[in-house]
Design a protein around this motif. Structure first.
Motif, PDB file in Angstrom:
ATOM      1  N   LYS A 222       0.829  -1.199   0.000  1.00  0.00           N
ATOM      2  CA  LYS A 222       0.000   0.000   0.000  1.00  0.00           C
ATOM      3  C   LYS A 222       0.876   1.267   0.000  1.00  0.00           C
ATOM      4  O   LYS A 222       0.606   2.206  -0.728  1.00  0.00           O
ATOM      5  CB  LYS A 222      -0.879  -0.041   1.267  1.00  0.00           C
ATOM      6  N   PHE A 223       1.903   1.246   0.824  1.00  0.00           N
ATOM      7  CA  PHE A 223       2.644   2.481   1.078  1.00  0.00           C
ATOM      8  C   PHE A 223       3.794   2.771   0.114  1.00  0.00           C
ATOM      9  O   PHE A 223       4.052   3.914  -0.214  1.00  0.00           O
ATOM     10  CB  PHE A 223       3.180   2.490   2.513  1.00  0.00           C
ATOM     11  N   VAL A 224       4.473   1.696  -0.308  1.00  0.00           N
ATOM     12  CA  VAL A 224       5.678   1.926  -1.107  1.00  0.00           C
ATOM     13  C   VAL A 224       5.407   2.749  -2.373  1.00  0.00           C
ATOM     14  O   VAL A 224       6.138   3.700  -2.660  1.00  0.00           O
ATOM     15  CB  VAL A 224       6.396   0.595  -1.399  1.00  0.00           C
ATOM     16  N   PRO A 225       4.329   2.434  -3.121  1.00  0.00           N
ATOM     17  CA  PRO A 225       4.084   3.274  -4.312  1.00  0.00           C
ATOM     18  C   PRO A 225       3.833   4.735  -3.950  1.00  0.00           C
ATOM     19  O   PRO A 225       4.255   5.629  -4.685  1.00  0.00           O
ATOM     20  CB  PRO A 225       2.826   2.670  -4.924  1.00  0.00           C
ATOM     21  N   ILE A 226       3.175   4.967  -2.811  1.00  0.00           N
ATOM     22  CA  ILE A 226       2.915   6.364  -2.425  1.00  0.00           C
ATOM     23  C   ILE A 226       4.232   7.057  -2.116  1.00  0.00           C
ATOM     24  O   ILE A 226       4.493   8.171  -2.576  1.00  0.00           O
ATOM     25  CB  ILE A 226       1.992   6.437  -1.195  1.00  0.00           C
ATOM     26  N   ILE A 227       5.087   6.385  -1.337  1.00  0.00           N
ATOM     27  CA  ILE A 227       6.370   6.988  -0.962  1.00  0.00           C
ATOM     28  C   ILE A 227       7.194   7.279  -2.208  1.00  0.00           C
ATOM     29  O   ILE A 227       7.771   8.347  -2.353  1.00  0.00           O
ATOM     30  CB  ILE A 227       7.135   6.061   0.003  1.00  0.00           C
ATOM     31  N   ARG A 228       7.195   6.301  -3.134  1.00  0.00           N
ATOM     32  CA  ARG A 228       7.971   6.487  -4.360  1.00  0.00           C
ATOM     33  C   ARG A 228       7.481   7.719  -5.111  1.00  0.00           C
ATOM     34  O   ARG A 228       8.245   8.563  -5.557  1.00  0.00           O
ATOM     35  CB  ARG A 228       7.838   5.241  -5.234  1.00  0.00           C
ATOM     36  N   GLU A 229       6.158   7.817  -5.207  1.00  0.00           N
ATOM     37  CA  GLU A 229       5.566   8.926  -5.938  1.00  0.00           C
ATOM     38  C   GLU A 229       5.884  10.268  -5.266  1.00  0.00           C
ATOM     39  O   GLU A 229       6.200  11.250  -5.923  1.00  0.00           O
ATOM     40  CB  GLU A 229       4.045   8.700  -6.022  1.00  0.00           C
ATOM     41  N   LYS A 230       5.818  10.261  -3.937  1.00  0.00           N
ATOM     42  CA  LYS A 230       6.121  11.498  -3.208  1.00  0.00           C
ATOM     43  C   LYS A 230       7.597  11.860  -3.362  1.00  0.00           C
ATOM     44  O   LYS A 230       7.940  13.038  -3.453  1.00  0.00           O
ATOM     45  CB  LYS A 230       5.782  11.350  -1.722  1.00  0.00           C
ATOM     46  N   ALA A 231       8.444  10.851  -3.359  1.00  0.00           N
ATOM     47  CA  ALA A 231       9.878  11.119  -3.512  1.00  0.00           C
ATOM     48  C   ALA A 231      10.142  11.738  -4.876  1.00  0.00           C
ATOM     49  O   ALA A 231      10.891  12.700  -5.014  1.00  0.00           O
ATOM     50  CB  ALA A 231      10.682   9.834  -3.348  1.00  0.00           C
ATOM     51  N   ARG A 232       9.478  11.181  -5.893  1.00  0.00           N
ATOM     52  CA  ARG A 232       9.655  11.716  -7.243  1.00  0.00           C
ATOM     53  C   ARG A 232       9.163  13.162  -7.305  1.00  0.00           C
ATOM     54  O   ARG A 232       9.855  14.062  -7.780  1.00  0.00           O
ATOM     55  CB  ARG A 232       8.873  10.868  -8.243  1.00  0.00           C
ATOM     56  N   LEU A 233       7.967  13.356  -6.748  1.00  0.00           N
ATOM     57  CA  LEU A 233       7.380  14.704  -6.752  1.00  0.00           C
ATOM     58  C   LEU A 233       8.281  15.690  -6.032  1.00  0.00           C
ATOM     59  O   LEU A 233       8.506  16.792  -6.508  1.00  0.00           O
ATOM     60  CB  LEU A 233       6.043  14.659  -6.017  1.00  0.00           C
ATOM     61  N   SER A 234       8.783  15.258  -4.882  1.00  0.00           N
ATOM     62  CA  SER A 234       9.626  16.143  -4.096  1.00  0.00           C
ATOM     63  C   SER A 234      10.842  16.559  -4.906  1.00  0.00           C
ATOM     64  O   SER A 234      11.208  17.736  -4.938  1.00  0.00           O
ATOM     65  CB  SER A 234      10.050  15.435  -2.816  1.00  0.00           C
ATOM     66  N   ARG A 235      11.455  15.612  -5.576  1.00  0.00           N
ATOM     67  CA  ARG A 235      12.633  15.948  -6.379  1.00  0.00           C
ATOM     68  C   ARG A 235      12.247  16.846  -7.552  1.00  0.00           C
ATOM     69  O   ARG A 235      12.938  17.813  -7.853  1.00  0.00           O
ATOM     70  CB  ARG A 235      13.328  14.682  -6.878  1.00  0.00           C
ATOM     71  N   GLU A 236      11.139  16.521  -8.202  1.00  0.00           N
ATOM     72  CA  GLU A 236      10.773  17.328  -9.367  1.00  0.00           C
ATOM     73  C   GLU A 236      10.380  18.736  -8.974  1.00  0.00           C
ATOM     74  O   GLU A 236      10.755  19.709  -9.631  1.00  0.00           O
ATOM     75  CB  GLU A 236       9.648  16.643 -10.143  1.00  0.00           C
ATOM     76  N   LEU A 237       9.625  18.856  -7.880  1.00  0.00           N
ATOM     77  CA  LEU A 237       9.170  20.190  -7.496  1.00  0.00           C
ATOM     78  C   LEU A 237      10.317  21.037  -6.955  1.00  0.00           C
ATOM     79  O   LEU A 237      10.374  22.241  -7.192  1.00  0.00           O
ATOM     80  CB  LEU A 237       8.040  20.093  -6.474  1.00  0.00           C
ATOM     81  N   ASN A 238      11.244  20.398  -6.232  1.00  0.00           N
ATOM     82  CA  ASN A 238      12.383  21.176  -5.750  1.00  0.00           C
ATOM     83  C   ASN A 238      13.291  21.577  -6.892  1.00  0.00           C
ATOM     84  O   ASN A 238      13.904  22.640  -6.860  1.00  0.00           O
ATOM     85  CB  ASN A 238      13.153  20.397  -4.685  1.00  0.00           C
ATOM     86  N   SER A 239      13.358  20.725  -7.895  1.00  0.00           N
ATOM     87  CA  SER A 239      14.143  21.090  -9.059  1.00  0.00           C
ATOM     88  C   SER A 239      13.451  22.222  -9.822  1.00  0.00           C
ATOM     89  O   SER A 239      14.104  23.156 -10.296  1.00  0.00           O
ATOM     90  CB  SER A 239      14.367  19.833  -9.894  1.00  0.00           C
ATOM     91  N   ALA A 240      12.127  22.183  -9.881  1.00  0.00           N
ATOM     92  CA  ALA A 240      11.396  23.278 -10.537  1.00  0.00           C
ATOM     93  C   ALA A 240      11.587  24.583  -9.768  1.00  0.00           C
ATOM     94  O   ALA A 240      11.696  25.658 -10.359  1.00  0.00           O
ATOM     95  CB  ALA A 240       9.912  22.941 -10.626  1.00  0.00           C
ATOM     96  N   LEU A 241      11.657  24.456  -8.444  1.00  0.00           N
ATOM     97  CA  LEU A 241      11.869  25.653  -7.627  1.00  0.00           C
ATOM     98  C   LEU A 241      13.242  26.259  -7.914  1.00  0.00           C
ATOM     99  O   LEU A 241      13.380  27.478  -8.041  1.00  0.00           O
ATOM    100  CB  LEU A 241      11.749  25.297  -6.143  1.00  0.00           C
ATOM    101  N   THR A 242      14.246  25.388  -8.021  1.00  0.00           N
ATOM    102  CA  THR A 242      15.591  25.880  -8.343  1.00  0.00           C
ATOM    103  C   THR A 242      15.551  26.632  -9.668  1.00  0.00           C
ATOM    104  O   THR A 242      16.124  27.711  -9.807  1.00  0.00           O
ATOM    105  CB  THR A 242      16.588  24.707  -8.439  1.00  0.00           C
ATOM    106  N   SER A 243      14.854  26.064 -10.637  1.00  0.00           N
ATOM    107  CA  SER A 243      14.735  26.733 -11.933  1.00  0.00           C
ATOM    108  C   SER A 243      14.032  28.069 -11.785  1.00  0.00           C
ATOM    109  O   SER A 243      14.429  29.061 -12.382  1.00  0.00           O
ATOM    110  CB  SER A 243      13.949  25.874 -12.916  1.00  0.00           C
TER     111      SER A 243
END
Lengths: 636, 662
Positions: A222-243
């Motif tokens: 149940k949890f692993v896909p959510i964590i994976r998705e959040k990890a991806r989002l976190s990296r993408e959004l922080n990278s967008a913020l840097t941009s």
């Protein structure tokens, strides 16, 4: 640029494939890694060994006065009167002997602290050094790959994204050894061993372990896909913020010009909030997952402990404990309780650690995917394996049936045929957006044509190496990009070796020498960020000087005179015409006076060369060019 | 400043040069940082309450285990009067009195399951949770990214989860507040500062320096508080169990605290300097990367790819080296720490073992006392380490405060001049640059609304300087400028810029969609207004031909649209903003004649309510203006319409025109 398949599940085979990919980065450090591991083992053994020694020395010898073993005595340089002879009713150590022993122990302890903590402390430093080198290699490889990727990649990616990938995503490689090799081995080993020991005590524990495993599996699913998705989002959004930050700051002037500070802050605040939320949610879901895992594993252990205690009360016999040497308890008693309880606690802790590991690996793999993504981009501009050497003397540059488009179904150039001979200046004329700059960027192989070939002396330019090609073709760009370095360094940019005199000569041809000499430190004056502090016309002349200094047989000038006044323009153009007698020069321009200094004029329209010839030829043709000249000069 | 000039070269800082921090400046930074706690007051108080409670449950564990062993497995009856347990535990024990061992075990098991759920009792301490999230690397940037969302709890279970979430949120709030403040100031830096301030460096400050603020807020408040509380609790427990211990031990521990402070405080300055250079080196790496990637088209076409990669490699290597210096320093400090702790342990060892040898204490007492003293001395060492660690945060936060305090052009003034009606008046204006170069001399001009005015002249004549005076990018050295009856020197920059839009020659677009780029100027513009602005600037046709029309995304190298197209988007943005004064710097340089004519006609069409000032070299553009100002060597040499100026036989403008028509 987001690659959408980043959200795919993390499989064991992917982790394995990343292990293999990370190996080349670890391999150069393998000697250091082994040395570091030896150092760690050394200090570990020293700590464990000395703990046993100190326990005995303090409690039995110093505090209770028993005599020492001979090895112990020799370690502390004590004479034979301290040594036990093994007799039954031996004398105790005298008080003064005990004082001596204590003093020696303190001195020994001093050495121990320096050696053990010294090796721990400097081992940590050593480890940092090793992992930094691993990371440095990856960083540099990523950036140098990015430097060589085609402009097509760069025009659809953001600068901040690369900064994030090079810093944050690449750093995950330093964690691979710990989280993909060491910890999994330890966790799996412990779980296996502790479960086995518990099974020997009672098969019921097997049932408990089985039930908890099933529950853990369901929770993880149940949890692993959510964590994976959040990890991806976190990296993408922080990278967008840097941009976002990078772009906001790079666009400071526009923001000022439009009083758009509030709007920019709103956009920044919005991105920042999203990035923070993603980082928070990732940590929240990991925490919830770990909490459930904790309740299951420790809860199971507490229940098991209940049975252990109640069985101990009735001294129930163990399952196989009596027959297996390393368990060694035939019936439940305090010792059996302690042993089993310790194993149970360890098992629970390891199960919890396993779920921690699983969460971390999700984020780790997200980072690795994003880091290796850069290395995996197939370069569009491919280098020939055995490139031809760029010819010493050139005769001609030709475009044969060249077609090019940035995006499918949206062609910029459809069928270009053009030839320029040595000693000529060719002006490229055409409406804005007609593809003039694009056409000439093909000559530098910033892009490759979709169809057709670009040839130098009849050789396809793909047969040369790009670095060889680019060092033989120089360009003064339309957007006069300068770097935050000195005037001299800017002019000499991209040139291996050059002399002061050559730099000054080039500046003179570009009519830049005068204003450079008016600057506070002349050629040593530092230019501002993106060459601020200079007027556009001045920047333009520095770009031209830079292109001239390269002293290449082929020169491209993209709108070289757009920001120059008529007088300066005339001087620059006549200097260039003189300079360019033995070269091939292309000029993109709208300025009639500049066009007139060219030998040949090519009129570009709808992706084709519509008119080609000298000014006189084209005027008699009475086509688009004649029309253009008329509208430029007006009625005069 | 000789030190500063060397910094300049090494880490290409050109604005923030003097990075040294004296003791009093450090204290001021700390004080200023702690004030941020006021913004998260409620969070902070709840966090302290949660944290205080979290310290307690783990203290129960050893005693519960003792009950299981003594009263369940060994089945000793419970004797409250002689129980060797801390006093707070006695009432709990009372509940178990008279129960059978199995019943006791059942009660304890139930209790443990409940406390496990609530506090995570018997779970490994959740301090590991501090590192939850992103696996970090061995450089300041990744560690700061982690610090941005740091949180932790001494408890586990539901309690720990709540405390953890709360702390993360508080950390993020603190860091983000500072980040926003910094960003706000950076967008309002003066034009002249913008030339010197490296973009990569600013990115580094916003992304990686700001997140270090919460560290100061915690390391000097909650963390020492918990450390001291834990120590006091432990002393109390020991005392209530084992009675008075050797009073010298407590004195020794206090002495150790002072010894460690005495050694570490003088070293904090060195720690700050090391962290300053570490961060400066990281920022310089960011500069290198940012500059080369942002200008990739230039780098590639000039054959600079290898060189840029090498430059990055060197900068990155240097930043790793600087980071190692801080690591080495930390290592040395902890080594010194260990030695101090060991020294005091040795003294304690002598004292306690003497008492045992002299039969004043038992062997069991030795073991209890020595482990308690170890705990005390580690706590003392911990205080010293906090002091050193917090220097890292201080060094980073200084870099943030530096720009928050830096002169910015923004001074909010409530007065608004309202949309101006008449025009611009320039009287006796001179302007010289800070380095003494004179750019404008005695400028007198009247620029009425409703006109298209061209500024013409040789390169370097002062055209841009003149135009920069209107939006207040530059301020006159002497003389005055009026918008209607409002004198600009009395007005805030914000107020002035409400009236003026400047369209730069370098068409700077964001890597966003065309629409977002346009909306920047006026976030609430309607689609009709956008269409109109695009039509006037002749951008409508090519936008319509793009695959996604106005929603087409623009890349950073932006090579998918031509320079002339970008220029027209910039102009459309300027028109959309709808200010009474619009300045266009070389708007037609990259346009073909047909588009140029259309654009000029379009501008004239909307010029009745606006003042357009156009800087241009192109004759066709200039000719279309209502009035032409010819400027040379910072002085105005001709003013008038094209025809008027052409009729002056010796006029400079006429010469200029003839030169172009040759």
């Amino acid at each position: 640029m987001t690659s959408t398949d980043d959200s795919r599940p993390v499989t064991l085979s992917e982790v394995w494939s990343y292990l293999k990919r990370c190996w080349p980065f670890y391999r150069p450090q393998i000697k250091h890694l082994l040395a570091f591991i030896s150092l760690t083992i050394f200090s570990g053994v020293l700590v464990l060994g000395s703990m046993v020694l100190v326990e005995d020395l303090v409690y039995n010898k110093l505090l209770q006065g028993e005599k020492l073993q001979s090895l112990q005595a020799s370690m502390f340089f004590l004479n034979d009167s301290f040594v036990s002879n093994g007799g039954e009713n031996e004398e105790l150590l005298s008080l003064s002997e005990r004082d001596t022993l204590r003093d020696r122990m303190i001195i020994g302890g001093g050495f121990w602290v320096i050696i053990v903590y010294g090796s721990i402390v400097f081992g940590t430093y050593y480890m940092i050094w090793i992992f930094q080198r691993v990371n440095q290699q990856l960083r540099v490889e990523m950036l140098s790959r990015a430097e060589h990727l085609s402009l097509r990649y760069h025009s659809s990616s953001r600068t901040g994204d690369l900064i994030y990938r090079v810093y944050q995503d690449s750093a995950t490689i330093t964690n691979v050894l710990q989280w993909c090799v060491m910890t999994p081995l330890r966790v799996v080993g412990w779980i296996f061993f502790a479960s086995l020991v518990l099974l020997f005590f009672s098969p019921w524990f097997g049932l408990i372990i089985f039930v908890i495993s099933i529950l853990m599996f369901l929770v993880s699913k149940k949890f692993v896909p959510i964590i994976r998705e959040k990890a991806r989002l976190s990296r993408e959004l922080n990278s967008a913020l840097t941009s976002r930050i990078q772009e906001n700051l790079a666009a400071s002037r526009v923001v000022k010009a439009n009083s758009a500070e509030e709007e920019m802050m709103r956009r920044f605040s919005h991105d920042s909030k999203h990035a923070l939320n993603a980082a928070f949610e990732m940590r929240l879901y990991i925490s919830i997952y770990l909490l459930i895992s904790l309740l299951l594993s420790i809860g199971g252990f507490i229940v098991a402990e209940y049975f252990m205690a109640t069985w101990s009360i009735i001294e129930k016999s163990t399952y196989l404990g009596g027959v297996v040497a390393f368990v060694g308890f035939a019936a439940w008693n305090l010792g059996a309780f302690r042993a089993a309880s310790a194993q149970g606690e360890e098992l629970a802790a390891q199960v919890w650690e396993a779920s921690y590991l699983i969460s971390i690996v999700q984020d780790l793999v997200m980072g690795l995917r994003r880091a290796f993504y850069i290395l995996d981009i197939e370069p569009e501009i491919k280098e020939k394996v055995n490139p031809k050497v760029f010819p010493k003397t050139i005769q001609k540059v030709s475009f044969e049936s060249v077609a090019f488009s940035y995006e499918k179904d949206h062609s910029v150039l459809t069928d270009i045929n053009l030839e320029a001979k040595l000693g000529t200046i060719t002006a490229i004329v055409g409406g804005t957006g007609s593809g003039k700059s694009t056409l000439l960027s093909l000559l530098l192989r910033l892009y490759d044509p979709d169809r057709g070939t670009v040839l130098i002396n009849g050789t396809d330019i793909k047969d040369f190496s790009t670095s060889d090609l680019r060092s033989n073709v120089s360009i003064a760009l339309q957007q006069n990009i300068l770097f935050a370095k000195s005037v001299k360094e800017n002019i000499a940019y991209g040139i291996e070796s050059t002399t002061e005199a050559e730099i000054i000569d080039a500046s003179k041809i570009a009519c830049a020498d005068d204003f450079i000499n008016d600057m506070p430190l002349n050629y040593e004056t530092e230019l501002g960020e993106r060459g601020g502090k200079l007027s556009t016309g001045q920047r333009q002349r520095l770009s031209i000087a830079r292109a001239l200094l390269k002293n290449t047989p082929i020169l491209i000038l993209d709108e070289p005179t757009a920001s120059l006044d008529a007088e300066t323009e005339k001087r620059v153009m006549s200097n260039i015409a003189k300079w360019g007698r033995n070269r091939i020069i292309f000029i993109i321009t709208h300025r009639l006076s500049t066009i007139k200094s060219a030998d040949r004029i090519a009129v570009l329209d709808s992706g084709e060369i519509k008119e080609f010839g000298s000014h006189q030829d084209l005027m008699t043709l009475k086509g688009d060019y004649a029309e253009f000249v008329k509208s430029e000069t007006g009625d005069e | 400043m000789s030190d500063a000039t060397t910094h300049d070269k090494r880490f290409d800082d050109r604005v923030d040069l003097d990075t040294r921090l004296s003791g009093s400046e450090t204290l001021r930074i700390v004080g200023r940082s702690l004030q941020f706690i006021g913004r998260v007051k409620v969070f902070f108080i709840i966090k302290i309450l949660f944290a205080l409670v979290s310290v307690l449950p783990p203290l129960l564990v050893p005693w519960i285990l003792k009950i299981i062993v003594d009263h369940v497995i060994l089945q000793q009856p419970i004797d409250i009067l002689n129980a060797n347990l801390p006093s707070f535990f006695i009432p709990l024990l009372g509940l178990l009195e008279g129960l059978t061992p199995s019943e006791i075990m059942f009660a304890i098991t139930s209790f443990m399951l409940v406390t496990l759920t609530i506090f995570g009792l018997r779970a490994a301490p959740a301090e590991q949770a501090e590192a939850w999230g992103m696996p970090i690397g061995y450089d300041a940037a990744t560690q700061s990214e982690q610090a941005l969302s740091a949180g932790g709890s001494k408890a586990n279970g539901i309690w720990g989860l709540i405390e953890l979430s709360l702390t993360i949120r508080m950390t993020q709030r603190l860091a983000n507040d500072l980040r926003m403040q910094l960003m706000e100031r950076l967008t309002r830096l003066e034009m002249t500062t913008l030339d010197d301030q490296r973009i990569g460096d600013s990115v580094y400050r916003v992304m990686y320096d700001s997140p270090m603020l919460p560290g100061i807020c915690y390391r000097l408040t909650i963390e020492p508080l918990l450390l001291i509380l834990g120590t006091v609790l432990n002393i109390y427990l020991m005392q209530s169990t084992y009675g008075d211990f050797i009073p010298e031990l407590l004195k020794l521990a206090v002495f150790l605290v002072f010894l460690i402070l005495f050694i570490t405080i003088p070293l904090t300055g060195l720690a700050r300097r090391l962290h300053q250079t570490n961060r400066a080196a990281g920022a310089s790496t960011t500069n290198t990367m940012e500059e080369s990637i942002e200008n990739i088209s230039a780098v590639q076409s000039l054959g600079g790819s290898e060189k840029e990669a090498q430059r990055f490699s060197d900068a990155s290597e240097e930043s790793y080296r600087r980071h190692r210096h801080t690591a080495l320093f930390d290592a040395l400090i902890s080594m010194v720490n260990y030695i101090c702790i060991f020294g005091s342990m040795a003294i304690a060892f002598v004292l306690i073992s003497n008492s045992v040898i002299e039969d004043e204490l038992t062997v069991g007492d030795y073991s209890a006392l020595i482990s308690m003293f170890f705990m005390l001395s580690s706590a003392a060492g911990g205080l010293g380490l906090y002091l050193v660690e917090v220097q890292k945060n201080i060094a980073a936060v200084r870099r943030v405060f530096f720009f928050i305090d830096y002169t910015s052009e923004y001074n909010d003034d409530a007065r608004r001049m309202g949309r101006i009606q008449k025009g611009v008046k320039i009287r006796n204006v001179d302007f010289s640059y800070p380095d003494g170069r004179v750019a404008l001399k005695n400028i007198n001009l009247d620029l009425p609304i409703g006109k298209v005015i061209a500024i013409v002249g040789p390169t370097g004549a002062g055209k841009t300087s003149l135009a920069y005076l209107l939006p207040g990018y530059l301020r006159p050295s002497s003389g005055d400028i009026w918008f209607d009856e409002y004198k600009l020197s009395d007005r805030s920059v914000k107020d002035i810029r409400e009236q003026v839009t400047y369209v730069f020659q370098e068409h700077m677009l964001l890597s966003d969609t065309i629409k977002e780029n346009l909306l920047l100027a006026r976030p609430n513009a309607t689609s009709e207004e956008i269409d109109f602005a695009c039509r006037i600037s002749c951008a409508d046709e090519f936008i319509a031909n793009l695959p996604d029309g106005i929603d087409t995304g623009l890349g950073k190298a932006g090579n998918t649209i031509s320079v002339g197209q970008k220029q027209r988007i910039s102009i459309a943005r300027g028109i959309l903003r709808d200010t009474p004064i619009v300045i266009l710097d070389e708007p037609t340089a990259a346009l073909d004649p047909k588009t140029e004519n259309k654009l000029m006609a379009g501008l004239k069409q909307v010029a009745d309510k606006k003042l357009f000032i156009i800087i241009a070299h192109r004759l066709s553009t200039v000719k279309a203006a209502d009035q032409i100002i010819f400027i040379e060597d910072g002085k105005i040499s001709d003013v008038g319409s094209h025809d008027e100026l052409m009729s002056k036989k010796t006029g400079r403008y006429r010469q200029f025109v003839n030169l172009q028509n040759d």
